[in-house]
Design an enzyme around this catalytic site. Sequence first.
Site, PDB file in Angstrom:
ATOM      1  N   CYS A 110       0.904  -1.313   0.155  1.00  0.00           N
ATOM      2  CA  CYS A 110      -0.111   0.137   0.037  1.00  0.00           C
ATOM      3  C   CYS A 110       0.660   1.138   0.069  1.00  0.00           C
ATOM      4  O   CYS A 110       1.747   1.208   0.951  1.00  0.00           O
ATOM      5  CB  CYS A 110      -0.959  -0.073   1.247  1.00  0.00           C
ATOM      6  SG  CYS A 110      -1.662   1.655   1.518  1.00  0.00           S
ATOM      7  N   TRP A 147      -7.412  -7.515   6.222  1.00  0.00           N
ATOM      8  CA  TRP A 147      -6.013  -7.587   6.258  1.00  0.00           C
ATOM      9  C   TRP A 147      -5.773  -8.751   7.366  1.00  0.00           C
ATOM     10  O   TRP A 147      -6.192  -8.649   8.365  1.00  0.00           O
ATOM     11  CB  TRP A 147      -5.218  -6.412   6.651  1.00  0.00           C
ATOM     12  CG  TRP A 147      -5.328  -5.267   5.721  1.00  0.00           C
ATOM     13  CD1 TRP A 147      -6.088  -4.144   5.540  1.00  0.00           C
ATOM     14  CD2 TRP A 147      -4.775  -5.356   4.480  1.00  0.00           C
ATOM     15  NE1 TRP A 147      -5.703  -3.223   4.428  1.00  0.00           N
ATOM     16  CE2 TRP A 147      -5.084  -4.008   3.790  1.00  0.00           C
ATOM     17  CE3 TRP A 147      -4.042  -6.393   3.712  1.00  0.00           C
ATOM     18  CZ2 TRP A 147      -4.359  -3.719   2.514  1.00  0.00           C
ATOM     19  CZ3 TRP A 147      -3.272  -5.658   2.480  1.00  0.00           C
ATOM     20  CH2 TRP A 147      -3.761  -4.879   1.782  1.00  0.00           C
ATOM     21  N   ARG A 172     -14.428  -0.094   5.613  1.00  0.00           N
ATOM     22  CA  ARG A 172     -13.057  -1.149   5.254  1.00  0.00           C
ATOM     23  C   ARG A 172     -12.107  -0.701   6.492  1.00  0.00           C
ATOM     24  O   ARG A 172     -11.866   0.307   6.710  1.00  0.00           O
ATOM     25  CB  ARG A 172     -12.790  -0.695   4.177  1.00  0.00           C
ATOM     26  CG  ARG A 172     -13.714  -0.945   2.987  1.00  0.00           C
ATOM     27  CD  ARG A 172     -13.329  -0.565   1.655  1.00  0.00           C
ATOM     28  NE  ARG A 172     -13.140   1.007   1.485  1.00  0.00           N
ATOM     29  CZ  ARG A 172     -12.079   1.582   1.491  1.00  0.00           C
ATOM     30  NH1 ARG A 172     -10.863   1.103   1.066  1.00  0.00           N
ATOM     31  NH2 ARG A 172     -12.483   3.023   1.150  1.00  0.00           N
ATOM     32  N   CYS A 173     -11.215  -1.840   6.910  1.00  0.00           N
ATOM     33  CA  CYS A 173     -10.308  -1.636   7.722  1.00  0.00           C
ATOM     34  C   CYS A 173      -9.196  -1.248   6.994  1.00  0.00           C
ATOM     35  O   CYS A 173      -8.501  -2.049   6.047  1.00  0.00           O
ATOM     36  CB  CYS A 173     -10.190  -2.893   8.421  1.00  0.00           C
ATOM     37  SG  CYS A 173     -11.490  -3.092   9.617  1.00  0.00           S
ATOM     38  N   THR A 174      -8.493  -0.102   7.234  1.00  0.00           N
ATOM     39  CA  THR A 174      -7.343   0.439   6.348  1.00  0.00           C
ATOM     40  C   THR A 174      -6.220   0.433   7.049  1.00  0.00           C
ATOM     41  O   THR A 174      -5.874   0.526   8.209  1.00  0.00           O
ATOM     42  CB  THR A 174      -7.591   1.730   5.713  1.00  0.00           C
ATOM     43  OG1 THR A 174      -7.919   2.783   6.804  1.00  0.00           O
ATOM     44  CG2 THR A 174      -9.206   1.862   5.186  1.00  0.00           C
ATOM     45  N   VAL A 175      -5.173   0.394   6.095  1.00  0.00           N
ATOM     46  CA  VAL A 175      -3.633   0.672   6.817  1.00  0.00           C
ATOM     47  C   VAL A 175      -3.291   1.678   5.986  1.00  0.00           C
ATOM     48  O   VAL A 175      -3.600   2.136   4.895  1.00  0.00           O
ATOM     49  CB  VAL A 175      -2.771  -0.487   6.269  1.00  0.00           C
ATOM     50  CG1 VAL A 175      -3.153  -1.771   7.075  1.00  0.00           C
ATOM     51  CG2 VAL A 175      -2.780  -0.662   4.875  1.00  0.00           C
ATOM     52  N   TYR A 214      -5.759   5.972  -8.634  1.00  0.00           N
ATOM     53  CA  TYR A 214      -7.054   5.093  -8.446  1.00  0.00           C
ATOM     54  C   TYR A 214      -8.376   5.398  -9.146  1.00  0.00           C
ATOM     55  O   TYR A 214      -9.208   4.560  -9.421  1.00  0.00           O
ATOM     56  CB  TYR A 214      -7.201   5.072  -6.760  1.00  0.00           C
ATOM     57  CG  TYR A 214      -5.965   4.277  -6.331  1.00  0.00           C
ATOM     58  CD1 TYR A 214      -5.965   2.959  -5.990  1.00  0.00           C
ATOM     59  CD2 TYR A 214      -4.770   5.062  -5.811  1.00  0.00           C
ATOM     60  CE1 TYR A 214      -4.944   2.332  -5.456  1.00  0.00           C
ATOM     61  CE2 TYR A 214      -3.785   4.335  -5.189  1.00  0.00           C
ATOM     62  CZ  TYR A 214      -3.797   2.942  -5.089  1.00  0.00           C
ATOM     63  OH  TYR A 214      -2.644   2.301  -4.578  1.00  0.00           O
TER      64      TYR A 214
END
Length: 327
Positions: free
Chosen positions: A50, A83, A115-118, A181
């Site tokens: 990412c 993730w 959404r679980c994001t990094v 994106y």
Amino acid sequence: MSAAEFPAETSASGEWVRQHNRFTERVTADGSSGWTALPGRYHLVVSLACPWAHRSLIVRRLLGLEQAITLGVVDPLRDERGWRFTLDPGGRDPVTGIRLLSEAYLATDPEFSGRCTVPALLDVESGTVVSNDYHRLTLDFETEWRALHRAGAPELYPVELREEIDEIDEVVYRDVNNGVYRCGFATSQRAYERAFDALFRRLGLLSERLEHQRYLVGGTITEADVRLFTTLVRFDAAYHGHFKCNRHKLAELPVLWAYARDLFQTPGFGETVNFEHIKNHYYRTHPAINPNGIVPAGPALEEWHAPHGREALGGSPFGTGTPPGAA
């Protein structure tokens, strides 16, 4: 899922819209935010694939915060749960003990459904998420964590250049970082072409800016260079083909290609890049774009080590500071 790696939603015109960051608490030097910059208190979770997480990884390395902030790396491939810590023994993050990043998200907000994001900065004591605000996180590393910087750490966000850095960051985010994106996840021809044109118009302007100066702002590496690099380093490996950003390859843009190689060969940058994670993630987790999940064999990555000649423009990567030690 990363803030950048999976479509959130599209507008009526087919333009992709990014999910807003959910957790935006800040860690400050004096603790006035409720979170104090202390060694060993926080755990940074990243995906090496990412670009938004990659920013925090580079800055952590350049500033020597490895001993102060522990690191968790997720599998580049997600399943329906998001993730996963499958790269670690037993499939658990060794610092927090969780198997899925979503566990920390739900511990923070049991009603969370996004959404679980990094990147995600976790509080080790409570196992909750302090921040997934990729924009602010590195700026705070550079300013609020100064007492824990290594000796000789570079000044990545100098006060006298902040206004100019912020201006560059804004247009680079809009047209380049986020622009690739907007190309890749567009659902209409018009939305795609608008993003495509803005992307390559901006790359042209950046080429003009960098033709006669080594770095984006001033004579040393700053936050602005970190943010542009993480998109450029993925360009030919992922965005050119996978996201249809194919007017030119990075390797066909002489100024930006030399600039990117200069940064890649600078301590703190190249050693944080993992092309296998990058390619496997992009080509194997977007079935709507690449339904067969075939990962391309190219490009030839050894070319990143070719001479770049940018030293002739002057400037010094770390100014009066020093490069980070061996990883």
